[in-house]
Design a protein around this motif. Structure first.
Motif, PDB file in Angstrom:
ATOM      1  N   GLU A  92      -2.683  11.522  -8.116  1.00 34.62           N
ATOM      2  CA  GLU A  92      -1.907  10.354  -7.693  1.00 34.62           C
ATOM      3  C   GLU A  92      -1.942  10.196  -6.169  1.00 34.62           C
ATOM      4  N   GLN A  93      -1.866  11.293  -5.443  1.00 34.80           N
ATOM      5  CA  GLN A  93      -1.922  11.200  -3.988  1.00 34.80           C
ATOM      6  C   GLN A  93      -3.311  10.774  -3.518  1.00 34.80           C
ATOM      7  N   PRO A 119       0.713   7.889   0.939  1.00 39.10           N
ATOM      8  CA  PRO A 119       0.759   9.264   0.419  1.00 39.10           C
ATOM      9  C   PRO A 119       2.058   9.915   0.882  1.00 39.10           C
ATOM     10  N   ASP A 121      -6.878  -1.631  -9.572  1.00 41.00           N
ATOM     11  CA  ASP A 121      -6.154  -0.373  -9.564  1.00 41.00           C
ATOM     12  C   ASP A 121      -6.763   0.644 -10.515  1.00 41.00           C
ATOM     13  N   THR A 129       2.265  -2.733  -8.391  1.00 39.11           N
ATOM     14  CA  THR A 129       1.801  -2.816  -7.017  1.00 39.11           C
ATOM     15  C   THR A 129       1.641  -4.241  -6.524  1.00 39.11           C
ATOM     16  N   ARG A 173       0.863  -1.192   0.000  1.00 39.18           N
ATOM     17  CA  ARG A 173       0.000   0.000   0.000  1.00 39.18           C
ATOM     18  C   ARG A 173       0.885   1.221   0.000  1.00 39.18           C
ATOM     19  N   GLU A 174       1.055   1.832  -1.163  1.00 39.78           N
ATOM     20  CA  GLU A 174       1.925   3.015  -1.207  1.00 39.78           C
ATOM     21  C   GLU A 174       1.359   4.138  -0.358  1.00 39.78           C
ATOM     22  N   ARG A 208      -5.259   8.842  -5.149  1.00 42.78           N
ATOM     23  CA  ARG A 208      -5.295   7.393  -5.396  1.00 42.78           C
ATOM     24  C   ARG A 208      -4.634   6.631  -4.247  1.00 42.78           C
ATOM     25  N   ARG A 209      -3.506   7.094  -3.805  1.00 39.50           N
ATOM     26  CA  ARG A 209      -2.852   6.410  -2.692  1.00 39.50           C
ATOM     27  C   ARG A 209      -3.688   6.489  -1.422  1.00 39.50           C
ATOM     28  N   PRO A 231       7.934   4.378  -0.536  1.00 40.14           N
ATOM     29  CA  PRO A 231       6.715   3.597  -0.374  1.00 40.14           C
ATOM     30  C   PRO A 231       6.672   2.329  -1.206  1.00 40.14           C
ATOM     31  N   ASP A 232       7.605   2.125  -2.110  1.00 41.60           N
ATOM     32  CA  ASP A 232       7.476   1.013  -3.044  1.00 41.60           C
ATOM     33  C   ASP A 232       8.460  -0.111  -2.781  1.00 41.60           C
ATOM     34  N   LEU A 239      -6.439   3.919  -0.983  1.00 41.54           N
ATOM     35  CA  LEU A 239      -6.069   2.587  -0.496  1.00 41.54           C
ATOM     36  C   LEU A 239      -6.337   2.450   0.997  1.00 41.54           C
TER      37      LEU A 239
END
Lengths: 307, 307, 307, 307, 307, 307
Positions: A93-94, A45, A110, F9, A42-43, A96-97, C69-70, A100
């Protein structure tokens, strides 16, 4: 190291027993809460990304103050449009994170999350003119409320209360749109910069002014009317935290004050619980208040003096 | 691409309706206060530039602590001179921008403003040795006032109170020289870094010490003597804000306390209004004080206890 | 150039009388405390370096939250090991500089200091897994103590109290290992970011939680048990500072409170002196407390109200 | 330094005799050509600023290749407009500085120079669409001229010849508009990046292609027609430099080749003097050519071989 | 701007007619080749990202020379692993973008492209040890081939030929794996840094050495054996470019030289066409060679001298 | 990755088999030349540090051109002194690292190396005024030698030949003082920026001018008199490399040309071996010359022409 002095150049001089420490840290990670969620990464933010996003939004809202000072009539819209676009792409993008953390992200692919994130970002973008209008009302309240203020520009450039309110209004909209973790991060960015801690869940009306502001805390379910003014170190907090039968904290229920229109609360006052401070009341500095007061009240602290 | 949506690569995926938002923001700008002043762009002073200026001045004043730690006897003056010069050039430009806010800038040409800005900068530069002398008195007060302090270097490196006072003394001089907006910006930089909010208009004597400091507020017309010591969350504020007949706030009149020599004010005390705290008094923590006290007073808070 | 003035291009336009100012500042330095210690340059520890060190350590302790984060299962240990190594190398140099302030550095050669610094760094590194375990207990306390917290990740990313505690636990270990100036610098970095001022000398048990936190002050000799919770603006301070016969402050003796397990202290409370707050007590907001209270006590402030 | 080893920490360890060197360098400056021009500082154009300007112009001309790859239909014009505006503002200042080198700057005030600089910048901006059209013809020539080229994007991203031509076309326009020093700086930026040295004074027609390019030199008064192709290390130079009666070089007179349409010149050929290479000619590699050749010529080098 | 001179502060001073220029540039884009590919944005690979990737790979291959100089036995593998991981993640994204140029990207979804990109990246990563072995043979060839070389480290740090070969060997592998645009970009990065232009399609055996190197060009279909040595400005190029019936260039067919083992080619030689230079031959400086020569040949230029 | 598309991911999506690659690279390092020298880490000099050093030295030598353009009479010496000091400190550390490559570093302790490095740096610093005088002669030669040059400032800002000569004169002095690796690195920095490759061991007299310059190579033992002028792609190289009985290259013996005063060598000429070009000679473009020519010679290339 004895006879031949040197700085870090002997082999082993900087041996830290890395293998042992790395292994112990891995074990520590595995035995505690893990961000790995059902086998997927889970990336998180990014705090830095959020800081950049807020900077970009501020520049789009008040281009000559937070963007660049030399914009002309013909160039300003290009600046605003380009700044918005690059900011919104990063924001999507943030978001989206952040999703999660809140949605049942495992059920949706996704691609769904991306689409949802773009949708939220679009709604957020569309609300920016309305947010600007609110901020203008806040600016005017600050100008009228502080005898030391000499211009609206000074307030935009130098007032931590204004910084906190800008962050709050942006964060609150993201909170409403379903991006609470991002909202919280933005809120903490304001807290770090100003010492003012406004939970993005709070509902705050127009023409809001916080002077000085260090130490102000405004809780998640607080409701604030129009034209309210706070000074530093005011707490609008919860009195107690109800638990369910198993002793777990109940999350999200209304537990912070309702502050009606035109209330002024002076430095250091602590107002706790789901109480109502009636319209036009004044709460004195350092007061500890845990019950409702009717409109027009005047509450102040006792003083002992032994001189 | 058809059925499986993806990340930002469809045309229109990142369409934010920019045209609408940009137009709405333009309209919002035009209906509210505008920085355009009588048809000319008023370039805002830059917060980032001011931060760099303060950093440069700190390095010039305490080169081994804030400049570079390896300066030698032969190199230190070159460092100080070069750092000063590059800092003052940037400062002069910011002073010029600040003058657009205070002087009757429309009547004078740009050239006059530049000349005036350079004049102010020159006077400011000339006062730096005197500012340094004051700061040395503050340092000594800190060392003597805090049992946890182990060296003067530690105070320069780690004490937020020292950071706030350095900013204040620089800002106050700019305020006196007619650059109040810059002064305010510097003051807010200190506020952001330390949680200490000293208005640059306040007059503060030598050997001033603030311990911990978060939440301290010192108002615009405050007067503080020599050897005063404050702890965190002390407010030296205004009690009420007089208005003129039309209900407008009167700006700039004396409304904050006078704190005489050798006074100590403990954490959380709130001192409001144009009152005088007599020489050598001690004000206890969390006290709310709105009347003058004679020299040697000892004021403390009442306490209820129900255990 | 004559009649039409311009911007900084005249010779002498930016003459600041640098020679005079540089000379006056040199004189000012020479008449006051000098970092030159017995004829040698004492390189200052660097605040920026310390900030980078804390960032590196946070990344090594919680790699997906503070690192990148990855990270995957196969890459995470490489990241942790490399981040640790590069951080510890920088730390060792800063520890060496710090030792110049505490040890009898003049007697020992530089090589000895370097060896000592590496030794301290190695011990510090070895303690990181234990520090992580404490921080996990703090995280869990935060999650259980705040109804607004929705996940452990949110606490790591957004809670200033957590930021302050991470800094404290790292600083405290350096303090114990004989690097008090570095510890103090780390502590002030946390103070700057959060408004929470915990002296690295304080001893704090596991499961510690500070909510909101702005204005919290925890003094050098404070002792805090397990499961304690503090709110914003709580002071755990000294009441008075004993002096020796010559009037010099006595440094380092026990003068701050002992807070036993499971105590909760609400916003703005000021607790002063070497008193003991018994296990399980609750101290109300804005209370001023200078005497011990037995276990299970409930202390709150009096309130006057004139409405 | 003898018995106690150390690294740069003894006083005087890093004494470089700065005073002597600084004095000697000052003397050296004063006895040689000085940039101080009739008592005024002539601010130099900045190489770094020019590099940024070229980057900005490239981004405005080919936004998805040199700007940002994710621009959409609705955002691209905002990007172009904003990038242009910020680039042109910087350019105007550099043009102003450049004018100090060419115009009779002493007679005109600074205001005149600024106005003149803005005028030049405006004309330059207006010519950008025409420059883009020329560059598109160059791109197509490259695509058609190199069997290794697989797409126009590849040429924009990877071909040094294209980089050199973009710089040249921008520089040439500035040269024409009266900003030769800036033009020369841009030209040298291309030279540094590509090894291709095109003097901005050269006149080059559309559909120009340079393959590989390292070592190509094209002199100030060269005239090149349409559809010309050059390979690496081709020189279009001057044969001799006429002097006036006093032996001074005559500056600016025509001394480089005229290359007519559709000429191809292979690697390493050296073409010198005001000669004409007729339309459609081919000049072989490593040839040394100092006289005109008629249209359709085929010139190649002799070869000895002793195997 | 009329009577009061100023610098860019009058409204309209910096009006560039942006609307007209932006519109003209949009029109220019629309009438020429467009990167928009069948309605979708084709994100360009990023030159800056590629530069970072090459830097990361160099650091992973030669950690103490290109990574950090202070790595110890225990830390080096962490550094290599972490550097590789972060580099490969960035590379995978660039490979994905590159695939949009080569594959029938429209038919496959984005997910397929991502999977393909990761597959390519994995194969590339697996080949790094073999690439390192080749580079070690090149290093040894350089050390043996240049009397001025004093150590292998000096060659890694200072020899442009080595830089070019490292780039080539990385680029060639990507070329083989189906990422030709990235390969070309890497190749042009080397060209920019060294003036050496090796097409990634060329096949070059071990122990390859280029001395000085500026102006070397090695074409797409060149084949080079083991132990070959080139000097500056050597061209291994195509003689002519065959076209198909419609006059279009035939792309990709063998048109550059074959250089057998142990050949030495001196500065400025131009070798063109699909010819073979036999094993062990020496080609003299500035030679123009367009036919094959048998093993052991010695080719040199004629010389005229008129003194 | 199967049915649900995603970008990196899934767990394992970015598994590169790092462990295998890291292990293989370790093995590769261990089986080849290792920088570990007799068990100790030999820290490499840093290319980036050297680039910064050259930038600093250029700024100290020509402050208004390479330093900052707005220096005044009173500030310029501070700038020069401060820039020199910070540059020399960095240089001393790089010299120390370079000494590990040349001296019998194992026998001497680190302290000795540091002392030696500082000694070299001091001598280097003392030679800067003399270097500046030489560079002024070069500047004048450029101005007189190029009809396109319009001012000395233009040459300093835009001429790659000047850049190369500045680097050379600094590098040559370091070479003489016993820091050949640093010298070589500086030399390669110039090569990268200009395409001009001058070995720091070459001896070059005053008033030296290189026009255009790309591809110029000047070998290690070259000797160049006063007032020499070179054009692009001139090689002053070795003809053959003598070996000892065992076939090893003999390093360091005189093998490059001697070029006497006032010689001009045109583009592309290749001059090889320990030959002498007599005073005042002119060597034509593209000439291949391997024997000495008397003073006043005029050498040019033969030309075939088949038109």
């Amino acid at each position: 190291m004895s006879s031949q002095p040197s700085r870090y150049t002997d082999p082993g001089a900087t041996d830290w027993r890395l293998h042992d420490i790395v292994a112990a840290l891995r074990q520590s990670r595995e035995t505690t809460h893990n961000v790995r969620h059902k086998g997927r990464i889970r990336e998180m933010p990014s705090r830095d990304a959020l800081a950049g996003i807020v900077k970009g939004l501020q520049a789009a809202l008040f281009p000559t103050h937070y963007g660049r000072p030399d914009l002309s009539d013909e160039s300003i819209d290009y600046f605003v449009g380009d700044t918005l676009n690059s900011t919104l792409i990063v924001l999507a993008e943030q978001v989206r994170r952040g999703l999660l953390f809140v949605s049942d992200a495992d059920a949706s692919g996704d691609a769904d999350l991306s689409a949802q994130a773009i949708q939220i970002t679009r709604h957020f973008a569309a609300s920016l003119p309305a947010i600007r209008a609110l901020l203008v009302s806040d600016l005017q309240a600050a100008y009228q409320g502080d005898p030391a203020a000499t211009s609206v520009s000074e307030i935009l450039l130098c007032y931590p209360g204004m910084t906190a309110i800008i962050h709050y209004r942006l964060a609150h909209k993201l909170y409403e749109l379903g991006a609470p973790v991002l909202a919280r991060l933005i809120s903490d960015l304001a807290h770090e910069a100003t010492g003012i801690d406004i939970h993005p869940g709070a509902a705050i009306g127009p023409a809001f002014f916080i002077d000085h502001g260090t130490g102000v805390v405004i809780g998640e379910t607080t409701v604030i009317g129009e034209g309210v003014r706070l000074y530093q170190a005011v707490t609008l907090g919860a009195k107690r935290f109800p638990t369910d039968e198993s002793g777990q904290l109940l999350k999200g229920h209304a537990r912070h004050p309702i502050v009606e229109d035109d209330v002024v609360i002076y430095a250091g006052a602590t107002v706790l619980g789901r109480i109502t401070i009636g319209k036009g009341s004044t709460i004195g500095g350092n007061v500890w208040l845990t019950h409702s007061v009717p409109p027009g009240s005047n509450v102040s602290q006792a003083l002992n003096r032994n001189d």
